[in-house]
Design a protein around this motif. Sequence first.
Motif, PDB file in Angstrom:
ATOM      1  N   LEU A  15       0.816  -1.206   0.000  1.00 54.23           N
ATOM      2  CA  LEU A  15       0.000   0.000   0.000  1.00 54.23           C
ATOM      3  C   LEU A  15       0.853   1.260   0.000  1.00 54.23           C
ATOM      4  CD1 LEU A  15      -2.821   1.322   0.241  1.00 54.23           C
ATOM      5  CD2 LEU A  15      -2.595   1.094   2.708  1.00 54.23           C
ATOM      6  N   THR A  16       1.900   1.276   0.822  1.00 54.67           N
ATOM      7  CA  THR A  16       2.724   2.472   0.965  1.00 54.67           C
ATOM      8  C   THR A  16       3.870   2.536  -0.040  1.00 54.67           C
ATOM      9  OG1 THR A  16       4.144   1.409   2.619  1.00 54.67           O
ATOM     10  CG2 THR A  16       2.224   2.645   3.423  1.00 54.67           C
ATOM     11  N   GLY A  17       4.325   1.384  -0.496  1.00 50.80           N
ATOM     12  CA  GLY A  17       5.444   1.353  -1.423  1.00 50.80           C
ATOM     13  C   GLY A  17       6.800   1.423  -0.741  1.00 50.80           C
ATOM     14  N   VAL A  18       6.818   1.360   0.592  1.00 47.64           N
ATOM     15  CA  VAL A  18       8.075   1.408   1.344  1.00 47.64           C
ATOM     16  C   VAL A  18       8.074   0.329   2.412  1.00 47.64           C
ATOM     17  CG1 VAL A  18       8.526   3.856   0.923  1.00 47.64           C
ATOM     18  CG2 VAL A  18       7.127   3.199   2.862  1.00 47.64           C
ATOM     19  N   TRP A  19       9.255  -0.041   2.912  1.00 49.72           N
ATOM     20  CA  TRP A  19       9.322  -1.129   3.893  1.00 49.72           C
ATOM     21  C   TRP A  19       9.724  -0.668   5.283  1.00 49.72           C
ATOM     22  CZ3 TRP A  19      14.047  -2.148   6.089  1.00 49.72           C
ATOM     23  CH2 TRP A  19      15.176  -1.653   5.412  1.00 49.72           C
ATOM     24  N   GLN A  20      10.341   0.507   5.430  1.00 54.46           N
ATOM     25  CA  GLN A  20      10.723   0.987   6.759  1.00 54.46           C
ATOM     26  C   GLN A  20       9.485   1.510   7.483  1.00 54.46           C
ATOM     27  OE1 GLN A  20      13.692   3.894   5.836  1.00 54.46           O
ATOM     28  NE2 GLN A  20      15.356   2.421   6.142  1.00 54.46           N
ATOM     29  N   HIS A  21       9.379   1.184   8.766  1.00 51.92           N
ATOM     30  CA  HIS A  21       8.198   1.540   9.539  1.00 51.92           C
ATOM     31  C   HIS A  21       7.945   3.045   9.581  1.00 51.92           C
ATOM     32  CE1 HIS A  21       8.034  -2.608  10.520  1.00 51.92           C
ATOM     33  NE2 HIS A  21       9.004  -2.588  11.411  1.00 51.92           N
ATOM     34  N   ALA A  22       8.992   3.826   9.776  1.00 54.37           N
ATOM     35  CA  ALA A  22       8.829   5.282   9.840  1.00 54.37           C
ATOM     36  C   ALA A  22       8.348   5.833   8.498  1.00 54.37           C
ATOM     37  CB  ALA A  22      10.134   5.947  10.254  1.00 54.37           C
ATOM     38  N   LEU A  28       1.314   6.644   5.150  1.00 49.78           N
ATOM     39  CA  LEU A  28      -0.076   6.463   5.590  1.00 49.78           C
ATOM     40  C   LEU A  28      -0.688   7.801   6.002  1.00 49.78           C
ATOM     41  CD1 LEU A  28       0.372   3.163   7.597  1.00 49.78           C
ATOM     42  CD2 LEU A  28      -0.955   3.434   5.492  1.00 49.78           C
ATOM     43  N   ALA A  29       0.079   8.619   6.703  1.00 49.73           N
ATOM     44  CA  ALA A  29      -0.413   9.941   7.100  1.00 49.73           C
ATOM     45  C   ALA A  29      -0.689  10.798   5.873  1.00 49.73           C
ATOM     46  CB  ALA A  29       0.601  10.614   8.019  1.00 49.73           C
ATOM     47  N   ARG A  30       0.201  10.740   4.892  1.00 48.74           N
ATOM     48  CA  ARG A  30       0.031  11.500   3.653  1.00 48.74           C
ATOM     49  C   ARG A  30      -1.216  11.042   2.898  1.00 48.74           C
ATOM     50  NH1 ARG A  30       5.067  11.094   2.478  1.00 48.74           N
ATOM     51  NH2 ARG A  30       4.878   9.233   1.243  1.00 48.74           N
ATOM     52  N   GLU A  70      -3.951   0.130  -6.841  1.00 49.88           N
ATOM     53  CA  GLU A  70      -2.741  -0.108  -7.626  1.00 49.88           C
ATOM     54  C   GLU A  70      -1.858  -1.169  -6.984  1.00 49.88           C
ATOM     55  OE1 GLU A  70      -0.939   3.715  -8.067  1.00 49.88           O
ATOM     56  OE2 GLU A  70      -2.455   4.384  -9.503  1.00 49.88           O
ATOM     57  N   ALA A  71      -1.896  -1.258  -5.655  1.00 50.80           N
ATOM     58  CA  ALA A  71      -1.098  -2.259  -4.945  1.00 50.80           C
ATOM     59  C   ALA A  71      -1.670  -3.657  -5.126  1.00 50.80           C
ATOM     60  CB  ALA A  71      -1.019  -1.912  -3.464  1.00 50.80           C
ATOM     61  N   GLY A  72      -2.925  -3.733  -5.585  1.00 52.93           N
ATOM     62  CA  GLY A  72      -3.541  -5.031  -5.805  1.00 52.93           C
ATOM     63  C   GLY A  72      -3.814  -5.776  -4.522  1.00 52.93           C
ATOM     64  N   ILE A  73      -4.160  -5.042  -3.463  1.00 51.38           N
ATOM     65  CA  ILE A  73      -4.427  -5.691  -2.183  1.00 51.38           C
ATOM     66  C   ILE A  73      -5.641  -6.603  -2.324  1.00 51.38           C
ATOM     67  CG2 ILE A  73      -5.183  -5.302   0.183  1.00 51.38           C
ATOM     68  CD1 ILE A  73      -3.352  -2.891   0.219  1.00 51.38           C
ATOM     69  N   LYS A  74      -5.483  -7.817  -1.877  1.00 52.86           N
ATOM     70  CA  LYS A  74      -6.545  -8.817  -1.934  1.00 52.86           C
ATOM     71  C   LYS A  74      -7.247  -8.818  -0.586  1.00 52.86           C
ATOM     72  CE  LYS A  74      -3.850 -11.454  -5.189  1.00 52.86           C
ATOM     73  NZ  LYS A  74      -2.934 -10.336  -5.408  1.00 52.86           N
TER      74      LYS A  74
END
Length: 79
Positions: A15-22, A28-30, A70-74
């Motif tokens: 969903l976010t396109g990134v792997w680091q938590h921060a 997500l906020a954006r 776009e992420a194709g979340i199922k």
Amino acid sequence: MAERLTLTREEIQELTGVWQHAAQARALARLKIPFERRTTDGSCIVGREQVKRGMAFGTQRDPAITAANEAGIKWSTAA
């Protein structure tokens, strides 16, 4: 099998396109997706229903919905 209440870590990454938590928290906020942070490791907790509700209302206007599509979340995937 019952559907998970929260997105998996992999779904949040998609969903976010990134792997680091921060970075995920910033994305997500954006995207204006409500989330919480785990105190143990700082990872994000995102409610599946929050994102699903967003998809039901105006997919053209909300960038979070577009990103989820776009992420194709199922959404029916159970853990």
